[in-house]
Scaffold this motif. Structure first.
Motif, PDB file in Angstrom:
ATOM      1  N   VAL A 136       0.838  -1.201   0.000  1.00  0.00           N
ATOM      2  CA  VAL A 136       0.000   0.000   0.000  1.00  0.00           C
ATOM      3  C   VAL A 136       0.870   1.246   0.000  1.00  0.00           C
ATOM      4  CG1 VAL A 136      -1.652   1.348   1.348  1.00  0.00           C
ATOM      5  CG2 VAL A 136      -1.968  -1.121   1.099  1.00  0.00           C
ATOM      6  N   ILE A 137       1.871   1.290   0.872  1.00  0.00           N
ATOM      7  CA  ILE A 137       2.723   2.470   0.984  1.00  0.00           C
ATOM      8  C   ILE A 137       3.436   2.779  -0.331  1.00  0.00           C
ATOM      9  CG2 ILE A 137       4.814   3.372   2.061  1.00  0.00           C
ATOM     10  CD1 ILE A 137       3.958   1.991   4.639  1.00  0.00           C
ATOM     11  N   ILE A 138       4.041   1.764  -0.946  1.00  0.00           N
ATOM     12  CA  ILE A 138       4.830   2.017  -2.155  1.00  0.00           C
ATOM     13  C   ILE A 138       3.934   2.421  -3.320  1.00  0.00           C
ATOM     14  CG2 ILE A 138       4.858  -0.303  -3.180  1.00  0.00           C
ATOM     15  CD1 ILE A 138       7.870   2.104  -2.769  1.00  0.00           C
ATOM     16  N   ASN A 139       2.679   2.008  -3.304  1.00  0.00           N
ATOM     17  CA  ASN A 139       1.777   2.337  -4.397  1.00  0.00           C
ATOM     18  C   ASN A 139       1.061   3.679  -4.218  1.00  0.00           C
ATOM     19  OD1 ASN A 139       1.506   0.162  -6.611  1.00  0.00           O
ATOM     20  ND2 ASN A 139       1.602  -1.030  -4.726  1.00  0.00           N
ATOM     21  N   VAL A 140       1.124   4.234  -3.012  1.00  0.00           N
ATOM     22  CA  VAL A 140       0.529   5.558  -2.819  1.00  0.00           C
ATOM     23  C   VAL A 140       1.597   6.596  -2.496  1.00  0.00           C
ATOM     24  CG1 VAL A 140      -1.684   4.634  -2.060  1.00  0.00           C
ATOM     25  CG2 VAL A 140       0.064   5.165  -0.355  1.00  0.00           C
TER      26      VAL A 140
END
Length: 223
Positions: A136-140
């Motif tokens: 989630v973090i790397i994609n947002v």
């Protein structure tokens, strides 16, 4: 750089103080906050701190996240020691303050597998939880700022979600420094190894999975 480190320190302090504080108060008051309340507390404090410090330091507050961004080439390796040190200072100050305020607490919010839940299973679960979190973090994330303020709801939401369903089994740490500080101060060191290793493995696998679903160069450029 000093402002970034101070932001990481304060943000990690707030996260551990509120999250572990909710667990501590829940312990000494006979479940007055409840498991659901603890999970919500973790999600909300992370969301709030990302809004507060996301544009300054990237709002990592987690050595595994910092490591993940370095693997993704979105964060310089040379900054990792100082970031982790700042996070550690914040976490230990928070755990120490909780120990001072609530000396009757046995755990101070430390992490451990549920009774009957084998440590190797807890390792796997923590690995998967961190994998989902880092995905989630790397994609947002927003490149040079790592975690932008628009990511606050997504990241806080996934932490709340994972704490909600996995908390009863492993306490859903996903963060080595969040586990280390209360464990050392309370003296509860059993099974600490899995909380110090599984998040890094999960973050590493999350970054490596990036190329399977996104552009091959998604994690090869300093965005």
């Amino acid at each position: 750089m000093q402002k970034q480190l101070l932001s990481e320190c304060i943000g990690t302090f707030a996260m551990v103080f509120c999250g572990c504080g909710a667990m501590t108060i829940n312990e000494i008051t006979g479940d007055s906050i409840s498991h659901v309340g603890v999970a919500i507390t973790w999600g909300l404090i992370v969301m709030a701190m990302i809004y507060a410090y996301g544009e300054i330091s990237g709002a990592h507050f987690n050595p595994a996240v910092t490591f993940g961004f370095a693997i993704a080439k979105k964060f310089p390796w040379k900054k990792i020691p100082s970031y982790i040190l700042a996070q550690a200072v914040g976490a230990f100050l928070a755990a120490g303050l909780l120990w001072f305020l609530f000396p009757e607490s046995v755990s101070l919010g430390h992490t451990y597998p549920a009774e009957g839940f084998e440590p190797y299973k807890a390792f796997i679960l923590e690995l998967i939880l961190t994998f989902f979190l880092m995905v989630v973090i790397i994609n947002v994330s927003t490149g040079s700022k790592e975690i932008g303020t628009m990511a606050a709801i997504a990241v806080g939401g996934v932490i709340l979600l994972e704490a909600m369903f996995a908390g009863p089994m492993t306490k859903a740490s996903m963060n080595p420094i969040r586990s280390l500080a209360p464990a050392l101060i309370s003296g509860n060191l059993e099974h600490l190894w899995l909380y110090l290793t599984a998040p890094f493995v999960g973050a590493f696998l999350a970054i490596k999975s990036c190329k399977l679903v996104k552009d091959e160069e998604c994690c090869d450029n300093d965005c």
